[in-house]
Enzyme design. Structure first.
Site, PDB file in Angstrom:
ATOM      1  N   HIS A 148      -0.705  16.275   6.898  1.00 42.34           N
ATOM      2  CA  HIS A 148      -0.907  14.819   6.803  1.00 42.34           C
ATOM      3  C   HIS A 148      -2.375  14.421   6.952  1.00 42.34           C
ATOM      4  CE1 HIS A 148      -0.453  10.541   7.281  1.00 42.34           C
ATOM      5  NE2 HIS A 148      -0.855  10.600   8.538  1.00 42.34           N
ATOM      6  N   HIS A 185      -7.334  11.519  13.202  1.00 39.79           N
ATOM      7  CA  HIS A 185      -6.834  10.170  13.517  1.00 39.79           C
ATOM      8  C   HIS A 185      -5.554  10.147  14.345  1.00 39.79           C
ATOM      9  CE1 HIS A 185      -4.262  10.733   9.912  1.00 39.79           C
ATOM     10  NE2 HIS A 185      -3.477   9.819  10.464  1.00 39.79           N
ATOM     11  N   GLU A 208      -3.419  10.100  19.696  1.00 36.07           N
ATOM     12  CA  GLU A 208      -2.089   9.496  19.837  1.00 36.07           C
ATOM     13  C   GLU A 208      -1.005  10.535  20.112  1.00 36.07           C
ATOM     14  OE1 GLU A 208       0.635   6.722  16.978  1.00 36.07           O
ATOM     15  OE2 GLU A 208      -1.528   6.554  16.775  1.00 36.07           O
ATOM     16  N   ASP A 209      -1.117  11.713  19.483  1.00 35.71           N
ATOM     17  CA  ASP A 209      -0.006  12.677  19.509  1.00 35.71           C
ATOM     18  C   ASP A 209      -0.285  13.957  20.283  1.00 35.71           C
ATOM     19  OD1 ASP A 209       1.337  10.897  17.916  1.00 35.71           O
ATOM     20  OD2 ASP A 209       0.863  11.903  16.038  1.00 35.71           O
ATOM     21  N   ASP A 234      -3.989   6.546   5.383  1.00 37.14           N
ATOM     22  CA  ASP A 234      -2.925   7.067   6.240  1.00 37.14           C
ATOM     23  C   ASP A 234      -1.568   6.491   5.813  1.00 37.14           C
ATOM     24  OD1 ASP A 234      -1.609   8.142   8.592  1.00 37.14           O
ATOM     25  OD2 ASP A 234      -1.741   6.143   9.454  1.00 37.14           O
ATOM     26  N   ASP A 276       5.304  -9.066 -21.682  1.00 37.63           N
ATOM     27  CA  ASP A 276       3.934  -8.616 -21.402  1.00 37.63           C
ATOM     28  C   ASP A 276       3.889  -7.540 -20.318  1.00 37.63           C
ATOM     29  OD1 ASP A 276       4.779 -10.409 -19.543  1.00 37.63           O
ATOM     30  OD2 ASP A 276       2.821 -11.340 -19.229  1.00 37.63           O
TER      31      ASP A 276
END
Length: 710
Positions: A47, A71, A75-76, A138, A258
């Protein structure tokens, strides 16, 4: 396991030492995410590598690429922002922090957490636009790989993307990202409609291919004959835009002609208008379908001429005419600053417009309000439909569709909006709620004594205007509440034998220390009913007497009709005649419970929390109370019970029944209105005399359909 070589091929624009830094960030991220997998089963590192790859296509700087690779690390994984800063520099750490979510444990609801995360991200973006570019990349990769998620989560993420991220991409001029995000959202929110429409477009592509090529050649020949150097290409509208058109105009797909348009790229601006003349000479223009975004660019910097023509066989065809530089901006938007290292005036202009929008986010933030309100204002400003109006000096301002003269005043300057007294539209005095149209010239008349009218909030549409009006009204409300609170506190102090003028400053200081609030905030809380004036008065007098904040003697009389400042607890439904006690609850004022209510047992040892209270004599108000009856399951029993209750002068506010299959008994719950405890006792005696009544009792508030005996 992916290697950094997957994106290094895109990094030829970087210096070797910068590319090496990116490689270091990749290795760090791979180790940090080691053992982590995505829902699809692939290693998590795929990712961040994919996100960095998207940014590499925009030629972003090495700090942004490193932040993309890192990134999710904060957080993880156990890695901290400080560690990122030490290893890769402060700039990378700030970017990673801007993209990272806040701790959801801080928030009461998921919606509140989501709104606060958006606020954090958008304000970080206002400091550095690379934050949102990383977040968009992301989100784009997450949307591309959404298939492995549960259906409910897919819908939530897709709706969030459609509401916020796609409009932000459009607002920043990232056209290709904007269109892909919309199509991916459409695919996940309405999979069946997407499949049907996609199949219809593919079929139409084959059927109309010959017509499209014939029109393209005709346009090319006409431009050559007019000595205009240009490249012509056919383009297909993305699926979501076709779907929106079908919805908005209630059309079947066969009626949308169109779905194909044509793009004409020329060398300079004069050639744009020459090409437009040539197109209008080739096919007849449809009236009202011409837009000049060259003279008046969109808010995101987009420039182009748009015209719709009657093509062969009466088929409408849309044509966009722009220069090569404008096309670069249309596709890359604010990212063109990195993608094209040049002094193009167009790129400078789009940077300037982006900067202005980001500054407006900071202004809205300064207007106060909670994160949900901030998000509401931002959503308004993300709507793509815009109206362009002129100041008296000829400056162009872009406002949301439906904007009024008040929105215009706030767009000029906050002070102009706050002191707006009248407006002139095209030289004529007009009402403040007048909706503006493209090309209107607007002049705002101000007065130093003028101030925002609360009625404005009902018709303004721009986030900036709404935020500043609400901020003003909140401030005004707080000032008025503080004045009222001051009067109520003085009244309470005198009633308790104190003199408001002689309350020592040290007593206030101790109160501030205990409550964590300033004098104005305490007075505002009293005025709003969040604190009782008599409670604060007693606390001040206790301090003056050199005591801890203890409960002075003398009970407070309760009428049960004091409003928001005093509430009767729902857990025990106290009524006159019940022994009661008062508890001070944050943001609720004084809550009255029966003295034996189990829900307040743990407060009994904290005298700062409770007050002695008593019922005021001679009350005539009716109070709610719950009773439970077990009765024989016979025809007409409910009518007999209701008649007995009415005979005793009580109203039935609510009734519910629980009946077991095959049982000869039924349980009935009544919410009755009574004057006091003796009135309730008379009702219960009357009911008990009925032969059908087996058992009767007063109960606490029923929860989940079941009663709890007091």
């Amino acid at each position: 396991m992916p290697e950094i070589d997957e994106i290094l091929s895109e990094l030829a624009y970087l210096k070797p030492e910068d590319a090496e830094q990116v490689r270091r960030a990749f290795e760090f991220s791979r180790q940090a995410h080691s053992g982590q997998f995505r829902k699809s089963g692939e290693a998590y590192i795929h990712h961040p590598v994919a996100v960095a790859g998207i940014l590499a296509q925009w030629h972003l700087d090495p700090q942004a690429l490193m932040a993309a690779l890192l990134h999710d690390v904060v957080e993880d994984t156990p890695t901290t922002k400080t560690q990122i800063g030490e290893l890769f520099g402060k700039s990378v750490a700030e970017l990673v922090d801007g993209v990272s979510k806040l701790d959801k444990l801080e928030f009461q609801t998921e919606a509140h957490a989501q709104a606060e995360n958006f606020r954090k991200m958008l304000l970080a973006m206002a400091r550095d636009v690379r934050v949102i570019l990383i977040k968009l990349a992301d989100r784009l990769h997450n949307m591309r790989t959404l298939g492995s998620m549960a259906e409910e989560k897919r819908h939530r993420i897709a709706q969030e993307t459609l509401d916020i991220y796609a409009p932000i991409a459009n607002r920043l001029g990232l056209n290709s990202i904007y269109q892909e995000l919309e199509d991916l959202c459409f695919q996940n929110l309405h999979p069946n409609r997407y499949k049907v429409l996609d199949k219809a477009v593919r079929t139409a592509r084959g059927n109309r291919k010959e017509v499209v090529e014939k029109v393209r050649i005709a346009i090319q020949d006409k431009l050559i004959a007019s000595n205009i150097h240009a490249t012509v290409s056919g383009r297909e509208k993305h699926l979501f835009s076709i779907y929106k058109k079908m919805q908005e105009k209630s059309l079947a797909f066969s009626e949308v002609f169109d779905i194909y348009g044509f793009r004409v790229l020329v060398d300079d601006i004069p050639s744009c208008y020459l090409a437009l003349g040539a197109m209008h000479g080739l096919y007849k223009p449809i009236p009202g379908k011409f837009k000049d975004y060259l003279a008046i660019p969109k808010a995101n910097g987009y420039q182009s001429l748009h015209t719709t023509l009657f093509g062969p066989f009466g088929t409408p065809i849309e044509i966009q005419i722009r220069t090569q530089e404008m096309h670069k901006l249309a596709e890359a938007g604010v990212a063109s600053h990195w993608l094209y290292k040049s002094s193009d005036t167009g790129i400078n202009e789009v940077q300037q417009k982006t900067h202005q929008w980001l500054q407006s986010l900071l202004e809205i933030q300064e207007g106060g309000g909670d994160s949900a309100e901030f998000l509401e204002h931002i959503k308004v400003d993300l709507f793509p439909d815009e109206v362009y109006v002129f100041t008296p000096k000829g400056k162009i301002l872009s406002l949301p569709r439906g904007a009024t003269a008040v929105d215009f005043a706030y767009a000029v300057h906050t002070d102009v909006g706050n002191h707006c007294s009248a407006v002139k539209v095209n030289g004529e005095l007009m009402p403040m709620r007048t909706q503006l149209r493209n090309g209107d010239q607007v002049e705002v008349l101000t007065s130093p004594n003028a101030s925002p009218n609360p009625a404005w909030i009902n018709f303004v549409v721009s986030g900036k205007a709404r935020a500043h009006i609400r901020h003003y009204l909140r401030t005004l409300h707080a000032e008025e509440s503080a004045q009222l609170g001051g009067r109520l506190l003085d009244q309470a102090l005198r009633a308790l034998g104190g003199d408001p003028a002689k309350v020592q400053e040290k007593c206030w200081e101790r109160l501030f220390k205990e409550t964590g609030k300033t004098r104005d905030e305490v007075l505002t809380d009293i005025g709003l009913g969040k604190r009782l004036n008599v409670v604060v008065a007693r606390q001040l007098l206790a301090q003056e007497n050199g005591q801890q904040m203890q409960q002075p003697h003398g009970a407070i009389a309760i009428r049960g009709s004091e409003g928001v400042a005093v509430q009767l607890a729902k857990c025990c439904h106290p009524i006159p005649g019940d022994p009661i006690i008062g508890f001070i609850k944050s943001d609720q004022g004084l809550v009255i419970h029966t003295h034996d209510c189990p829900s307040i047992r743990h407060y009994r040892d904290d005298p700062d929390k409770w007050l002695d209270v008593e019922w005021e004599p001679g009350l005539t108000k009716m109070f709610d109370v719950n009773i439970k009856l077990i009765v024989l399951n016979q025809r007409g029993v409910l009518a007999k019970l209701a008649a007995a209750i009415a005979d005793e002068g009580s109203n039935i506010d609510n009734v519910a029944m629980e009946e077991e299959d095959g049982s000869q008994y039924t349980t009935i719950f009544f919410t009755l209105q009574v004057e006091q405890r003796m009135h309730l006792a008379r009702i219960m005696r009357a009911l008990r005399r009925l032969p059908e009544v087996v058992r009767i009792m007063r109960v606490k508030n029923r929860k989940d359909g079941r009663a709890q005996t007091q």
